[in-house]
Every structure is written in structure tokens, then in C-alpha cells.
Design an enzyme around this catalytic site. Sequence first.
Site, PDB file in Angstrom:
ATOM      1  N   SER A  15       6.778  14.607 -76.119  1.00  0.00           N
ATOM      2  CA  SER A  15       6.248  14.223 -77.441  1.00  0.00           C
ATOM      3  C   SER A  15       5.365  12.990 -77.360  1.00  0.00           C
ATOM      4  O   SER A  15       4.689  12.649 -78.325  1.00  0.00           O
ATOM      5  CB  SER A  15       7.410  13.928 -78.390  1.00  0.00           C
ATOM      6  N   SER A  16       5.370  12.317 -76.200  1.00  0.00           N
ATOM      7  CA  SER A  16       4.743  10.995 -76.178  1.00  0.00           C
ATOM      8  C   SER A  16       4.351  10.606 -74.744  1.00  0.00           C
ATOM      9  O   SER A  16       4.902  11.146 -73.775  1.00  0.00           O
ATOM     10  CB  SER A  16       5.779  10.007 -76.747  1.00  0.00           C
ATOM     11  N   GLY A  17       3.411   9.685 -74.637  1.00  0.00           N
ATOM     12  CA  GLY A  17       3.098   9.019 -73.372  1.00  0.00           C
ATOM     13  C   GLY A  17       2.806   9.942 -72.209  1.00  0.00           C
ATOM     14  O   GLY A  17       1.967  10.853 -72.297  1.00  0.00           O
ATOM     15  N   SER A 129      10.235   8.433 -61.578  1.00  0.00           N
ATOM     16  CA  SER A 129      10.953   7.195 -61.293  1.00  0.00           C
ATOM     17  C   SER A 129      10.081   6.049 -61.795  1.00  0.00           C
ATOM     18  O   SER A 129       9.443   6.171 -62.845  1.00  0.00           O
ATOM     19  CB  SER A 129      11.239   7.114 -59.785  1.00  0.00           C
ATOM     20  N   TYR A 143      17.646  -0.582 -66.035  1.00  0.00           N
ATOM     21  CA  TYR A 143      16.506   0.355 -65.994  1.00  0.00           C
ATOM     22  C   TYR A 143      16.105   0.599 -64.532  1.00  0.00           C
ATOM     23  O   TYR A 143      15.977   1.746 -64.092  1.00  0.00           O
ATOM     24  CB  TYR A 143      15.324  -0.201 -66.795  1.00  0.00           C
ATOM     25  N   ALA A 145      17.846   0.207 -61.917  1.00  0.00           N
ATOM     26  CA  ALA A 145      18.914   0.914 -61.192  1.00  0.00           C
ATOM     27  C   ALA A 145      18.862   2.417 -61.477  1.00  0.00           C
ATOM     28  O   ALA A 145      19.052   3.234 -60.575  1.00  0.00           O
ATOM     29  CB  ALA A 145      20.278   0.342 -61.568  1.00  0.00           C
ATOM     30  N   LYS A 147      16.240   4.127 -62.119  1.00  0.00           N
ATOM     31  CA  LYS A 147      15.063   4.682 -61.453  1.00  0.00           C
ATOM     32  C   LYS A 147      15.283   4.776 -59.941  1.00  0.00           C
ATOM     33  O   LYS A 147      14.821   5.719 -59.296  1.00  0.00           O
ATOM     34  CB  LYS A 147      13.821   3.856 -61.794  1.00  0.00           C
TER      35      LYS A 147
HETATM   36  N1  LIG Z   1       5.400   3.259 -69.678  1.00  0.00           N
HETATM   37  C1  LIG Z   1       5.613   2.671 -68.525  1.00  0.00           C
HETATM   38  O1  LIG Z   1       5.140   1.528 -68.274  1.00  0.00           O
HETATM   39  C2  LIG Z   1       6.410   3.382 -67.459  1.00  0.00           C
HETATM   40  C3  LIG Z   1       6.373   2.850 -66.155  1.00  0.00           C
HETATM   41  C4  LIG Z   1       7.110   3.487 -65.164  1.00  0.00           C
HETATM   42  C5  LIG Z   1       7.868   4.610 -65.460  1.00  0.00           C
HETATM   43  N2  LIG Z   1       7.893   5.092 -66.746  1.00  0.00           N
HETATM   44  C6  LIG Z   1       8.729   6.268 -66.998  1.00  0.00           C
HETATM   45  O2  LIG Z   1       7.902   7.325 -67.463  1.00  0.00           O
HETATM   46  C7  LIG Z   1       8.693   8.226 -68.246  1.00  0.00           C
HETATM   47  C8  LIG Z   1       7.937   8.525 -69.535  1.00  0.00           C
HETATM   48  O3  LIG Z   1       7.855   7.325 -70.275  1.00  0.00           O
HETATM   49  P1  LIG Z   1       6.668   7.009 -71.291  1.00  0.00           P
HETATM   50  O4  LIG Z   1       6.087   5.725 -70.872  1.00  0.00           O
HETATM   51  O5  LIG Z   1       5.807   8.182 -71.477  1.00  0.00           O
HETATM   52  O6  LIG Z   1       7.557   6.690 -72.595  1.00  0.00           O
HETATM   53  P2  LIG Z   1       7.506   7.233 -74.118  1.00  0.00           P
HETATM   54  O7  LIG Z   1       6.110   7.317 -74.570  1.00  0.00           O
HETATM   55  O8  LIG Z   1       8.459   6.351 -74.852  1.00  0.00           O
HETATM   56  O9  LIG Z   1       8.129   8.713 -74.005  1.00  0.00           O
HETATM   57  C9  LIG Z   1       9.495   8.909 -73.772  1.00  0.00           C
HETATM   58  C10 LIG Z   1       9.821  10.341 -74.027  1.00  0.00           C
HETATM   59  O10 LIG Z   1      11.195  10.562 -73.675  1.00  0.00           O
HETATM   60  C11 LIG Z   1      11.805  11.316 -74.714  1.00  0.00           C
HETATM   61  N3  LIG Z   1      13.256  11.081 -74.771  1.00  0.00           N
HETATM   62  C12 LIG Z   1      13.910   9.912 -74.868  1.00  0.00           C
HETATM   63  N4  LIG Z   1      15.239  10.126 -74.919  1.00  0.00           N
HETATM   64  C13 LIG Z   1      15.423  11.456 -74.840  1.00  0.00           C
HETATM   65  C14 LIG Z   1      16.558  12.318 -74.845  1.00  0.00           C
HETATM   66  N5  LIG Z   1      17.812  11.856 -74.934  1.00  0.00           N
HETATM   67  N6  LIG Z   1      16.350  13.659 -74.763  1.00  0.00           N
HETATM   68  C15 LIG Z   1      15.115  14.161 -74.679  1.00  0.00           C
HETATM   69  N7  LIG Z   1      14.005  13.417 -74.659  1.00  0.00           N
HETATM   70  C16 LIG Z   1      14.165  12.079 -74.756  1.00  0.00           C
HETATM   71  C17 LIG Z   1      11.112  10.839 -75.981  1.00  0.00           C
HETATM   72  O11 LIG Z   1      11.317  11.811 -77.001  1.00  0.00           O
HETATM   73  P3  LIG Z   1      11.317  11.352 -78.571  1.00  0.00           P
HETATM   74  O12 LIG Z   1       9.915  10.835 -78.819  1.00  0.00           O
HETATM   75  O13 LIG Z   1      11.634  12.582 -79.310  1.00  0.00           O
HETATM   76  O14 LIG Z   1      12.347  10.275 -78.679  1.00  0.00           O
HETATM   77  C18 LIG Z   1       9.669  10.770 -75.484  1.00  0.00           C
HETATM   78  O15 LIG Z   1       9.086  12.037 -75.543  1.00  0.00           O
HETATM   79  C19 LIG Z   1      10.043   7.528 -68.466  1.00  0.00           C
HETATM   80  O16 LIG Z   1      10.980   8.068 -67.565  1.00  0.00           O
HETATM   81  C20 LIG Z   1       9.759   6.073 -68.092  1.00  0.00           C
HETATM   82  O17 LIG Z   1      10.897   5.439 -67.612  1.00  0.00           O
HETATM   83  C21 LIG Z   1       7.177   4.506 -67.758  1.00  0.00           C
END
Ligand SMILES: NC(=O)c1ccc[n+]([C@@H]2O[C@H](COP(=O)([O-])OP(=O)(O)OC[C@H]3O[C@@H](n4cnc5c(N)ncnc54)[C@H](OP(=O)(O)O)[C@@H]3O)[C@@H](O)[C@H]2O)c1
Length: 268
Positions: A15-17, A129, A143, A145, A147
Amino acid sequence: MKKDKKYVAVITGASSGIGLATAKMLMSKGVVVYGLAYNDFDAEFNYSKCDVTNIAQIEATLKSIFDKEGQIDFLVNCAGMGISGSVENSPQEQIQKIYNVNFFGTVNMCKAVLPYMRKNNFGHIVNISSVAGELPIPFQTFYSATKASIESFTAGLSMEVKPFGIKAVCVLPGDTKTGFTAAREKNTTDDASYGARVNNSVGQMEKDEQNGMTPESVAKVICKALFKKNPKPINVVGFKYKLFLLLAKILPKRFAYWVLYKMYAQKN
Ligand SMILES: NC(=O)c1ccc[n+]([C@@H]2O[C@H](COP(=O)([O-])OP(=O)(O)OC[C@H]3O[C@@H](n4cnc5c(N)ncnc54)[C@H](OP(=O)(O)O)[C@@H]3O)[C@@H](O)[C@H]2O)c1
């Protein structure tokens, strides 16, 4: 990837990101995309509401996709969340929640998809990760840990499923501009002994994320890993982060941790 062959992808966190960018990119390449997320959202691809911590819901969702398509070729585990605060003051429920979503969510999805991938003797899994899994960030220790656990889990899994034609790899993004920053659950119970250091550290991280890479640049690396016959086990996104991780491997750990301390934990 074979030209003109049908491929079906399941993406969590769609749904996001990063998950959303990956879903759109795969769709543009002709892949049949099923996006999953915790809440309802408007999507231009097939969408299911599915909580990655709910095993019954995951199994029902994947069964209905397989019954309809006869194949699930790609799984991308993007669902994730962040928490922040000191280890000492983090509430147990918050620690369990982040493990349930980030680590067990990934485990639950992988376990549920494997029977379908084994049936077709083919499958590529990408688990998200983070650079923070290799370079632990103070005050986001849990967080980091989760990953690090994902990386170790994915490496073990990849060897178990190799004979079935299934690959499992990790993609490690660095700071990326997504909804992740606003969704981070901040622990507000830190007292005076930690308080200012936590706020400075998390404030710095928030700034870095909001000035970070686009989710599309991460999606590109995910797609590359999915389409490769033999993807690398660890795929770091961005030159800067590749360099950081290389230096962290070459230099003494003590020095790497000193730099991280200076960046994210030092006393004013
Ligand atoms: N952004 C960064 O700087 C960064 C850096 C390194 C790694 N990451 C990793 O990249 C991945 C994606 O993150 P993002 O940055 O794209 O974040 P985001 O925009 O906040 O997206 C997170 C997504 O996870 C979903 N989600 C959360 N809890 C859930 C659950 N219990 N069941 C099903 N879906 C769930 C959310 O759904 P809803 O919208 O419906 O809640 C949303 O679609 C994550 O694993 C994050 O740790 C991010």
C-alpha cells in the site's frame, strides 16, 4: 525471466513506499501482481487486505491466489515497521510487535508460499532487510535486530529450498523516503537519562530518511534480484551504502561502532 511467460508476484506492504513502488514496477513489466497490506487501499493491481502476523489469513489469501492463477512465482516481503527508544525503557509489547511484523511476518509469508513454489519447482523470494541490520542503530536496536534476523533466516532458507528451484535473497535499502518515518512508533517513556540522546538520534534518522533514496530506486534492485537466474544473496541499494558496508567489513568492529556512536548516540 523468460519472455512471454506468465509470472505471478505476491508483494506484502504494497500500500505504500517500497512495496507500492515494486508492485507498480512489476506490473509495468507484465507481471500479474497481488499486493497485500494491513489496511484497505486503492490499487491499480489485485489487492488483498492481509495481516502478515495472521497465519490463517495468509494461508487463505495465498490459496485463493494459487487456485486462481495456478502459480506463485515471486514473493516480495516489504511489510515492516519501526520503533524507537532505549532498550532499557522499551515496553515488552512494542518489542514483541516489531518482531511479529518484521521477522515473523516474513517467516509466516515464506512458510505459506513454499508449498506452492515447490509444486511448480520454481520461486524467487526477496526479503527486505536493511543496512541497519548490518550496522545496528542505537535507539533503534530492536528494529536493527529484526533486520539482522531476516538476513540470517533468508540465508538458511535459501540453502534448504535450493533443490526445489527456489531462490531466497535479501535486499538492503538504506535511508528511503517513504511513509515509514511517520509510521515509526516512538517510545515516549524514556527518562532524562536517555531522553535528549534518543530525540537527537531519531531526529537525525528522520532527516536522513526524508532526504533519502526514492522507493523506486529500491524497487529497481528488487526487480533485478527477482528476474536474475542466480541473484546475489545480499543486494545493497545505493553506492554510498555499499561503501559503508564494505568499510564496516574491512575496518575493526570497534571503529565501526565508534562511528555509529558518534552519529547516533553520543552525549551532548
Ligand atoms: N524507509 C526506509 O528508510 C527503509 C530503510 C531500510 C529498510 N526499510 C524496510 O523496507 C520495508 C518497506 O518499508 P517502507 O519504507 O516502504 O515503509 P512504509 O511506506 O511505511 O510501508 C510499510 C508497509 O508495511 C505494511 N504493514 C505494516 N504492518 C503490517 C502488517 N501487520 N501486515 C501487513 N502489512 C503491514 C503497511 O501496510 P498499511 O499501510 O496497511 O499499514 C505498508 O504497506 C520495511 O520492511 C522497512 O523496514 C525501509
